[in-house]
Design a protein around this motif. Structure first.
Motif, PDB file in Angstrom:
ATOM      1  N   SER A 104       0.844  -1.188   0.000  1.00  0.00           N
ATOM      2  CA  SER A 104       0.000   0.000   0.000  1.00  0.00           C
ATOM      3  C   SER A 104       0.881   1.240   0.000  1.00  0.00           C
ATOM      4  O   SER A 104       2.006   1.215   0.490  1.00  0.00           O
ATOM      5  N   GLY A 105       0.345   2.312  -0.558  1.00  0.00           N
ATOM      6  CA  GLY A 105       1.024   3.606  -0.532  1.00  0.00           C
ATOM      7  C   GLY A 105       2.146   3.720  -1.546  1.00  0.00           C
ATOM      8  O   GLY A 105       2.631   2.735  -2.090  1.00  0.00           O
ATOM      9  N   GLY A 106       2.564   4.962  -1.776  1.00  0.00           N
ATOM     10  CA  GLY A 106       3.713   5.216  -2.640  1.00  0.00           C
ATOM     11  C   GLY A 106       3.438   4.969  -4.105  1.00  0.00           C
ATOM     12  O   GLY A 106       2.321   4.722  -4.529  1.00  0.00           O
ATOM     13  N   GLY A 107       4.512   5.036  -4.871  1.00  0.00           N
ATOM     14  CA  GLY A 107       4.435   4.798  -6.309  1.00  0.00           C
ATOM     15  C   GLY A 107       5.043   3.455  -6.664  1.00  0.00           C
ATOM     16  O   GLY A 107       5.374   2.650  -5.792  1.00  0.00           O
ATOM     17  N   VAL A 108       5.213   3.224  -7.948  1.00  0.00           N
ATOM     18  CA  VAL A 108       5.665   1.917  -8.416  1.00  0.00           C
ATOM     19  C   VAL A 108       7.084   1.605  -7.944  1.00  0.00           C
ATOM     20  O   VAL A 108       7.352   0.515  -7.445  1.00  0.00           O
ATOM     21  N   SER A 109       8.011   2.546  -8.066  1.00  0.00           N
ATOM     22  CA  SER A 109       9.398   2.295  -7.656  1.00  0.00           C
ATOM     23  C   SER A 109       9.502   2.103  -6.150  1.00  0.00           C
ATOM     24  O   SER A 109      10.235   1.228  -5.678  1.00  0.00           O
ATOM     25  N   GLY A 110       8.785   2.912  -5.398  1.00  0.00           N
ATOM     26  CA  GLY A 110       8.794   2.768  -3.950  1.00  0.00           C
ATOM     27  C   GLY A 110       8.223   1.428  -3.519  1.00  0.00           C
ATOM     28  O   GLY A 110       8.732   0.784  -2.605  1.00  0.00           O
ATOM     29  N   GLN A 111       7.163   0.992  -4.195  1.00  0.00           N
ATOM     30  CA  GLN A 111       6.565  -0.295  -3.867  1.00  0.00           C
ATOM     31  C   GLN A 111       7.511  -1.452  -4.195  1.00  0.00           C
ATOM     32  O   GLN A 111       7.614  -2.413  -3.437  1.00  0.00           O
ATOM     33  N   ALA A 112       8.237  -1.351  -5.311  1.00  0.00           N
ATOM     34  CA  ALA A 112       9.201  -2.396  -5.664  1.00  0.00           C
ATOM     35  C   ALA A 112      10.322  -2.464  -4.634  1.00  0.00           C
ATOM     36  O   ALA A 112      10.732  -3.549  -4.210  1.00  0.00           O
ATOM     37  N   GLY A 113      10.811  -1.310  -4.194  1.00  0.00           N
ATOM     38  CA  GLY A 113      11.865  -1.277  -3.178  1.00  0.00           C
ATOM     39  C   GLY A 113      11.377  -1.821  -1.843  1.00  0.00           C
ATOM     40  O   GLY A 113      12.098  -2.551  -1.154  1.00  0.00           O
ATOM     41  N   ALA A 114      10.134  -1.485  -1.483  1.00  0.00           N
ATOM     42  CA  ALA A 114       9.566  -1.989  -0.230  1.00  0.00           C
ATOM     43  C   ALA A 114       9.389  -3.498  -0.286  1.00  0.00           C
ATOM     44  O   ALA A 114       9.677  -4.209   0.680  1.00  0.00           O
ATOM     45  N   LEU A 115       8.957  -4.004  -1.432  1.00  0.00           N
ATOM     46  CA  LEU A 115       8.761  -5.442  -1.588  1.00  0.00           C
ATOM     47  C   LEU A 115      10.101  -6.184  -1.513  1.00  0.00           C
ATOM     48  O   LEU A 115      10.199  -7.239  -0.895  1.00  0.00           O
ATOM     49  N   ARG A 116      11.145  -5.618  -2.119  1.00  0.00           N
ATOM     50  CA  ARG A 116      12.467  -6.258  -2.058  1.00  0.00           C
ATOM     51  C   ARG A 116      12.964  -6.346  -0.622  1.00  0.00           C
ATOM     52  O   ARG A 116      13.473  -7.375  -0.198  1.00  0.00           O
TER      53      ARG A 116
END
Length: 167
Positions: A104-116
């Motif tokens: 949830s939240g943020g944009g696509v790059s932020g979400q990819a970094g959070a998932l990693r």
């Protein structure tokens, strides 16, 4: 203080030649399990910018479920797919875990970094003895705390000032 030692006579032993080949280890699923340990279910939380990813990994065949969608459906950009898969590549654990994530939240790059980060933390929790050192060396266990700088009063943006006019 030099000591002298008596040399023992050299005894030559007979060399026996055999036609059998030496034991060669063959890798099976059981030997891989003993090397990496049995895959354990684990969970991790990752944050990047304004994105938050709650990740759960379970032993499986490498399927991704992100907010009810596949990895390719959620991150169509190949760069983001590779970024998310990096912890598995470093540990050579491709297709050994299924990943279920809520982002949830943020944009696509932020979400990819959070998932990693969430995946790396979950892998660390699953088998900290074997996984921690490679993940830490690759930099996957530390949070990237860079975020957008706030706008200041009297300025147009965070640092951009209005144009100065002398007269």
């Amino acid at each position: 203080m030099a000591e002298t030692t008596a040399e023992s006579p050299v005894v030559e032993s007979e060399v026996v030649e055999t036609t059998e080949t030496p034991d060669v280890e063959e890798y099976t699923t059981e030997s891989l399990a003993s090397r990496f340990g049995d895959p354990q279910p684990a969970a991790g939380l990752g944050r990047r910018k304004n994105a938050i990813a709650r990740v759960r990994i379970v032993p499986g065949s490498g399927k991704w479920k992100i907010n009810g969608r596949t990895l390719e459906g959620y991150f169509p950009n190949k760069v983001h797919q590779q970024e998310v898969n990096e912890p598995f590549k470093v540990l050579e654990l491709d297709d050994r875990y299924d990943v279920v994530a809520r982002i949830s939240g943020g944009g696509v790059s932020g979400q990819a970094g959070a998932l990693r980060l969430g995946v790396a933390r979950a892998l660390n929790e699953a088998d900290g003895d074997n996984n921690r050192a490679p993940l830490k060396k690759a930099g996957f266990l530390s949070r990237d705390d860079r975020a957008v700088e706030r706008k200041k009063a009297g300025l147009k943006k965070a640092r951009k000032a209005p144009q100065y006019s002398k007269r």
